[in-house]
Motif scaffolding. Structure first.
Motif, PDB file in Angstrom:
ATOM      1  N   SER A  40       0.533  -1.476   0.040  1.00 43.51           N
ATOM      2  CA  SER A  40      -0.357   0.407   0.223  1.00 43.51           C
ATOM      3  C   SER A  40       0.730   1.304  -0.263  1.00 43.51           C
ATOM      4  CB  SER A  40      -1.208  -0.034   0.884  1.00 43.51           C
ATOM      5  OG  SER A  40      -0.405  -0.218   2.551  1.00 43.51           O
ATOM      6  N   TYR A  41       2.392   1.276   0.139  1.00 37.18           N
ATOM      7  CA  TYR A  41       2.972   2.578   1.018  1.00 37.18           C
ATOM      8  C   TYR A  41       1.854   3.766   1.850  1.00 37.18           C
ATOM      9  CZ  TYR A  41       5.630   0.518  -2.447  1.00 37.18           C
ATOM     10  OH  TYR A  41       6.424  -0.442  -4.154  1.00 37.18           O
ATOM     11  N   SER A  42       0.848   3.157   2.505  1.00 36.51           N
ATOM     12  CA  SER A  42       0.121   3.670   3.287  1.00 36.51           C
ATOM     13  C   SER A  42       0.401   4.831   4.499  1.00 36.51           C
ATOM     14  CB  SER A  42      -1.257   3.316   2.572  1.00 36.51           C
ATOM     15  OG  SER A  42      -1.991   2.642   4.285  1.00 36.51           O
ATOM     16  N   LYS A  43       0.260   5.719   4.520  1.00 37.61           N
ATOM     17  CA  LYS A  43       0.911   6.116   6.006  1.00 37.61           C
ATOM     18  C   LYS A  43       0.175   5.372   7.576  1.00 37.61           C
ATOM     19  CE  LYS A  43       2.007  10.650   4.068  1.00 37.61           C
ATOM     20  NZ  LYS A  43       1.359  12.929   4.366  1.00 37.61           N
ATOM     21  N   ASP A  44      -1.168   5.516   6.639  1.00 32.52           N
ATOM     22  CA  ASP A  44      -2.489   4.250   8.115  1.00 32.52           C
ATOM     23  C   ASP A  44      -1.429   2.520   7.807  1.00 32.52           C
ATOM     24  OD1 ASP A  44      -3.591   6.169   8.326  1.00 32.52           O
ATOM     25  OD2 ASP A  44      -4.989   5.426   6.986  1.00 32.52           O
ATOM     26  N   ASP A  45      -1.078   2.229   7.456  1.00 25.60           N
ATOM     27  CA  ASP A  45      -0.231   1.081   7.350  1.00 25.60           C
ATOM     28  C   ASP A  45       1.064   1.112   8.669  1.00 25.60           C
ATOM     29  OD1 ASP A  45      -2.386  -0.574   6.100  1.00 25.60           O
ATOM     30  OD2 ASP A  45      -1.289  -0.398   4.131  1.00 25.60           O
ATOM     31  N   PHE A  46       1.785   2.294   7.693  1.00 25.37           N
ATOM     32  CA  PHE A  46       3.358   2.355   8.693  1.00 25.37           C
ATOM     33  C   PHE A  46       2.916   2.293  10.108  1.00 25.37           C
ATOM     34  CE2 PHE A  46       5.554   5.218  10.553  1.00 25.37           C
ATOM     35  CZ  PHE A  46       6.890   5.162  10.660  1.00 25.37           C
ATOM     36  N   LYS A  47       1.792   3.143  10.554  1.00 20.20           N
ATOM     37  CA  LYS A  47       1.563   3.169  11.482  1.00 20.20           C
ATOM     38  C   LYS A  47       1.065   1.987  12.422  1.00 20.20           C
ATOM     39  CE  LYS A  47      -0.484   7.650  10.818  1.00 20.20           C
ATOM     40  NZ  LYS A  47      -1.574   8.922  10.904  1.00 20.20           N
ATOM     41  N   LYS A  48       0.671   0.972  11.854  1.00 19.80           N
ATOM     42  CA  LYS A  48       0.193  -0.072  11.993  1.00 19.80           C
ATOM     43  C   LYS A  48       1.787  -1.251  12.655  1.00 19.80           C
ATOM     44  CE  LYS A  48      -4.231  -0.359   9.883  1.00 19.80           C
ATOM     45  NZ  LYS A  48      -4.871  -0.996   8.915  1.00 19.80           N
ATOM     46  N   LEU A  49       2.495  -0.454  11.768  1.00 18.72           N
ATOM     47  CA  LEU A  49       3.288  -1.842  12.175  1.00 18.72           C
ATOM     48  C   LEU A  49       4.399  -0.804  12.975  1.00 18.72           C
ATOM     49  CD1 LEU A  49       6.039  -2.987  10.484  1.00 18.72           C
ATOM     50  CD2 LEU A  49       6.798  -1.420   9.346  1.00 18.72           C
ATOM     51  N   VAL A  50       4.049   0.274  13.228  1.00 24.96           N
ATOM     52  CA  VAL A  50       5.015   0.841  14.583  1.00 24.96           C
ATOM     53  C   VAL A  50       4.031   0.127  15.761  1.00 24.96           C
ATOM     54  CG1 VAL A  50       4.845   3.106  15.965  1.00 24.96           C
ATOM     55  CG2 VAL A  50       5.454   3.368  13.378  1.00 24.96           C
ATOM     56  N   LYS A  51       3.223   0.266  16.088  1.00 26.67           N
ATOM     57  CA  LYS A  51       3.098  -0.119  16.910  1.00 26.67           C
ATOM     58  C   LYS A  51       3.125  -2.174  17.213  1.00 26.67           C
ATOM     59  CE  LYS A  51      -1.180   2.522  16.704  1.00 26.67           C
ATOM     60  NZ  LYS A  51      -2.536   2.434  16.372  1.00 26.67           N
ATOM     61  N   SER A  52       3.073  -2.908  15.995  1.00 27.65           N
ATOM     62  CA  SER A  52       3.817  -4.364  16.027  1.00 27.65           C
ATOM     63  C   SER A  52       4.903  -4.670  16.737  1.00 27.65           C
ATOM     64  CB  SER A  52       2.905  -5.128  15.247  1.00 27.65           C
ATOM     65  OG  SER A  52       3.753  -4.232  13.710  1.00 27.65           O
ATOM     66  N   TRP A  53       5.799  -3.153  15.536  1.00 30.78           N
ATOM     67  CA  TRP A  53       7.442  -3.777  15.556  1.00 30.78           C
ATOM     68  C   TRP A  53       7.711  -3.314  17.128  1.00 30.78           C
ATOM     69  CZ3 TRP A  53      11.957  -5.265  15.087  1.00 30.78           C
ATOM     70  CH2 TRP A  53      13.031  -4.445  15.751  1.00 30.78           C
ATOM     71  N   LYS A  54       7.171  -2.250  17.654  1.00 27.95           N
ATOM     72  CA  LYS A  54       7.802  -1.600  19.454  1.00 27.95           C
ATOM     73  C   LYS A  54       7.107  -2.785  20.085  1.00 27.95           C
ATOM     74  CE  LYS A  54       9.486   1.018  18.317  1.00 27.95           C
ATOM     75  NZ  LYS A  54      11.010   1.331  18.824  1.00 27.95           N
ATOM     76  N   LYS A  55       6.704  -3.735  20.280  1.00 27.62           N
ATOM     77  CA  LYS A  55       6.056  -4.941  20.620  1.00 27.62           C
ATOM     78  C   LYS A  55       7.148  -6.344  20.534  1.00 27.62           C
ATOM     79  CE  LYS A  55       1.243  -4.848  20.978  1.00 27.62           C
ATOM     80  NZ  LYS A  55      -0.349  -5.675  20.442  1.00 27.62           N
ATOM     81  N   VAL A  56       7.703  -5.832  19.358  1.00 29.04           N
ATOM     82  CA  VAL A  56       9.048  -7.255  18.948  1.00 29.04           C
ATOM     83  C   VAL A  56       9.596  -6.185  19.655  1.00 29.04           C
ATOM     84  CG1 VAL A  56      10.276  -7.613  17.526  1.00 29.04           C
ATOM     85  CG2 VAL A  56       7.573  -7.827  17.359  1.00 29.04           C
ATOM     86  N   GLN A  57      10.165  -4.948  19.512  1.00 30.09           N
ATOM     87  CA  GLN A  57      11.531  -4.137  20.290  1.00 30.09           C
ATOM     88  C   GLN A  57      11.343  -4.484  21.843  1.00 30.09           C
ATOM     89  OE1 GLN A  57      11.752  -0.075  19.921  1.00 30.09           O
ATOM     90  NE2 GLN A  57      14.131  -0.605  19.549  1.00 30.09           N
ATOM     91  N   ALA A  58      10.243  -4.071  22.913  1.00 29.25           N
ATOM     92  CA  ALA A  58      10.486  -3.779  24.295  1.00 29.25           C
ATOM     93  C   ALA A  58      10.722  -5.005  24.534  1.00 29.25           C
ATOM     94  CB  ALA A  58       8.551  -3.383  24.332  1.00 29.25           C
ATOM     95  N   VAL A  59      10.271  -6.362  23.963  1.00 29.95           N
ATOM     96  CA  VAL A  59      10.727  -7.596  24.549  1.00 29.95           C
ATOM     97  C   VAL A  59      11.339  -8.695  23.814  1.00 29.95           C
ATOM     98  CG1 VAL A  59       9.636  -9.569  26.275  1.00 29.95           C
ATOM     99  CG2 VAL A  59       8.105  -7.828  25.481  1.00 29.95           C
TER     100      VAL A  59
END
Length: 312
Positions: free
Chosen positions: A45-64
């Motif tokens: 999509s190259y969409s900003k909304d999908d980027f925002k979803k990736l930020v949230k899922s990536w932070k969960k990976v990185q946090a733990v």
């Protein structure tokens, strides 16, 4: 030089299913699978909304992030995906040069930093349009991040297929991650932009937020809190809280949950990505960090050592 909290911990073992195995199975692997799915959607999509979803899922990976403890070959992988607070490099200069260049996108983006999620943020939010060249560069970034996420997935998958590790070693790994994560949350992600960290005392600046361009800094903070809730909150699966309560630390677990809830509430009171009035949030996160380090670990008979290390 910044004092970084690094811990050498030795935790008592408890007689039930390995805690680390439960966390990898129920938290770590599902989280990285979600991040891979969100990245795949963003690729299309190259969409900003999908980027925002990736930020949230990536932070969960990185946090733990436990993959680097399980397999030391992947200890630096998060830094390849996310360069926040590491180094003093201005990637915007290199990315603008790459945009103007006619050379192959892979040649231009030869540094890991220019293929990070931070680079993706710049490409998507620098203006309102995406050129053909922008998409060529983004494709290289997506490929690199995808490779790293799949490496993390493979570490967790292989861990679950192998023999269970020593329970003490696993508990030590979890404790290290929880304390390191909460320290960086309060100091880097809130203290720096809000002006309450040692480095930026009384010098607030919203531009120091982790995702200033996309205005996703608060969303990232919430995602990190969500990851901790998966670890220490009341869940259907056995997590670190299960082990701690079984070990006689129910009071301390409840205290951690209480300050975690307080952190959620203080974050919700703030205007999106404005750290101007974030003192109460910083204080709540400080109590959250201390609840792990000074209360829960002590009750679990953990020996901890704080080392001084170079920081940014």
């Amino acid at each position: 030089m910044r004092k970084i909290v690094l811990l050498l911990v030795f935790v008592i073992s408890f007689a039930f299913s390995n805690t680390l195995t439960n966390i990898v199975k129920n938290i770590s692997l599902p989280n990285v699978n979600n991040a891979i799915e969100d990245l795949n959607n963003l690729k299309k999509s190259y969409s900003k909304d999908d980027f925002k979803k990736l930020v949230k899922s990536w932070k969960k990976v990185q946090a733990v992030y436990l993959a680097g403890t399980i397999n030391e070959d992947y200890i630096d992988t998060p830094r390849y995906v996310d360069i926040f607070h590491y180094g003093n490099e201005d990637i915007t200069v290199q990315l603008n040069r790459a945009i103007k260049s006619t050379d192959d996108a892979k040649i231009e983006l030869f540094r890991n930093s220019t293929k990070s999620i931070n680079a993706v943020e710049y490409m998507l939010f620098k203006d309102e349009t995406l050129s053909k060249r922008d998409k060529e560069l983004l494709d290289v970034m997506f490929e690199a991040i995808s490779s790293h996420l799949n490496d993390i997935k493979n570490v967790y998958s292989n861990f679950l297929k192998g023999e269970e590790r020593d329970e003490k070693w696993g508990n030590a790994a979890i404790i290290n991650i929880l304390i390191d994560s909460t320290y960086k949350l309060k100091e880097w992600r809130v203290g720096d932009p809000a002006g309450y960290s040692r480095k930026y005392k009384d010098n607030p600046d919203n531009k120091r937020g982790e995702y200033y361009l996309s205005k996703q800094s608060f969303a990232a903070i919430k995602a990190i809190l969500d990851a901790h809730n998966q670890i220490i909150g009341e869940q259907k699966y056995k997590n670190f809280a299960t082990m701690a309560i079984d070990g006689g630390a129910k009071k301390q677990v409840l205290e951690v949950r209480k300050v975690l809830d307080e952190s959620y509430k203080e974050l919700a009171k703030l205007k999106k990505d404005d750290f101007t009035n974030a003192k109460a949030l910083f204080e709540a996160l400080s109590k959250f960090h201390n609840a792990y380090y000074l209360s829960l670990i002590e009750e679990l008979s953990v020996t901890a050592k704080i080392l001084d290390a170079d920081g940014d």
